[in-house]
Scaffold this motif. Sequence first.
Motif, PDB file in Angstrom:
ATOM      1  N   ALA A   1      31.553  59.962  30.940  1.00  0.00           N
ATOM      2  CA  ALA A   1      30.449  59.307  30.235  1.00  0.00           C
ATOM      3  C   ALA A   1      29.424  58.700  31.173  1.00  0.00           C
ATOM      4  O   ALA A   1      28.263  58.500  30.792  1.00  0.00           O
ATOM      5  N   HIS A   2      29.812  58.387  32.413  1.00  0.00           N
ATOM      6  CA  HIS A   2      28.931  57.635  33.314  1.00  0.00           C
ATOM      7  C   HIS A   2      28.479  58.452  34.511  1.00  0.00           C
ATOM      8  O   HIS A   2      28.049  57.889  35.519  1.00  0.00           O
TER       9      HIS A   2
ATOM     10  N   VAL B   1      31.374  62.995  23.925  1.00  0.00           N
ATOM     11  CA  VAL B   1      30.888  62.563  25.234  1.00  0.00           C
ATOM     12  C   VAL B   1      29.766  63.493  25.694  1.00  0.00           C
ATOM     13  O   VAL B   1      28.745  63.047  26.231  1.00  0.00           O
TER      14      VAL B   1
ATOM     15  N   ASP C   1      27.584  65.083  23.936  1.00  0.00           N
ATOM     16  CA  ASP C   1      26.303  64.817  23.267  1.00  0.00           C
ATOM     17  C   ASP C   1      25.964  63.319  23.234  1.00  0.00           C
ATOM     18  O   ASP C   1      25.048  62.899  22.520  1.00  0.00           O
ATOM     19  N   ASP C   2      26.708  62.516  24.021  1.00  0.00           N
ATOM     20  CA  ASP C   2      26.447  61.085  24.182  1.00  0.00           C
ATOM     21  C   ASP C   2      26.533  60.318  22.867  1.00  0.00           C
ATOM     22  O   ASP C   2      25.821  59.335  22.662  1.00  0.00           O
ATOM     23  N   SER C   3      27.449  60.739  21.986  1.00  0.00           N
ATOM     24  CA  SER C   3      27.621  60.025  20.720  1.00  0.00           C
ATOM     25  C   SER C   3      28.979  59.331  20.633  1.00  0.00           C
ATOM     26  O   SER C   3      29.360  58.868  19.565  1.00  0.00           O
TER      27      SER C   3
END
Length: 339
Positions: free
Chosen positions: A6-7, A206, A208-210
């Motif tokens: 995620a980061h 993760v 699609d950053d949702s």
Amino acid sequence: MELPRAHGAPPLTGRLRAEPADFEVEEERGFEPSGQGEHAFLIIEKTGANTEWVARQLAAAAGVAPVAVGYAGLKDRHAVTRQAFTVQLSGRADPDWSALAIPGVQVLSAARHDRKLKRGAHRGNRFRIRLRDVRGERAAAETQLEAIRARGVPNYFGEQRFGTDRRNLALAEALFAGRRLPREQRGFALSAARSELFNAVLARRVSDDSWDRALDGEVWMLAGSNAIFGPEPWNEDLARRLAAFDIDPTGPLWGAGELRSAAAVRALELAAIEPLAPLARGLEREDLGQQRRALRLRPGDLAWSWEGEDRLVLDFRLPAGAFATVVLREVFDAPDPQG
């Protein structure tokens, strides 16, 4: 399965678990022994020892069957861990626990309790982890750690859940193909299959950053509990609670029955598990219902310090069922000898 981070790419490399004392785990129970009852309540420190092996040794020392020993959770073998065990003595006097001769095991305290410890009875675990031979940009690492403290990490199941060389998934495939397994192996197989499907869904979110924000059709979990609610229309109150870490979006722990999610979330979940359909169908035939797990994990009391030029020490706490290695992977690229 390659799980996205995620980061971004981890800024550090190093060695994890160079020695057991580099990975300390202390169980946080949230309760004290009652002081009476037929169970001995032991706080054990173990080094380089498997929880189930320690339980069998305690049973032998007390002269009881292994089923008489309880514990709240499996703790890392390649570590120094402190956790509680109960031993049902049924009218027997307590052995001399201070004279217990089990390699790598020390009894820190003993009391009486009125019930057997069951899996999941603890509140969580506190970790102190030392990474050695660290290479990389300190400033970038500390920025990443600040982001983890502020936003959390994806709540993946760690590689420990799948066993060495992912053999627990191979057991699941054999089980679903009709092979009979001993009870313990069957439990490992079902847990691994569920974990693989959950990780597949979380990996999509993760990507699609949702993973820590709301989609249409979301099912929510109250922080610090397994209570769920939704779907319901997005509103300012839900937005406030999500930002405050009072609620988290969830993904499925697969089983029989209908998905609780709806709309975009349901479509994403079904698409994510489709490549793993044999595992999903196998779980549906077992005696398991649909459940949910939080997608987001926020390490509590996250702090760090440097020891010299090439050692980094991390302190944090996690709720029961969460994996320290999924926190580490967001900032370190360090092969885990256990996983």
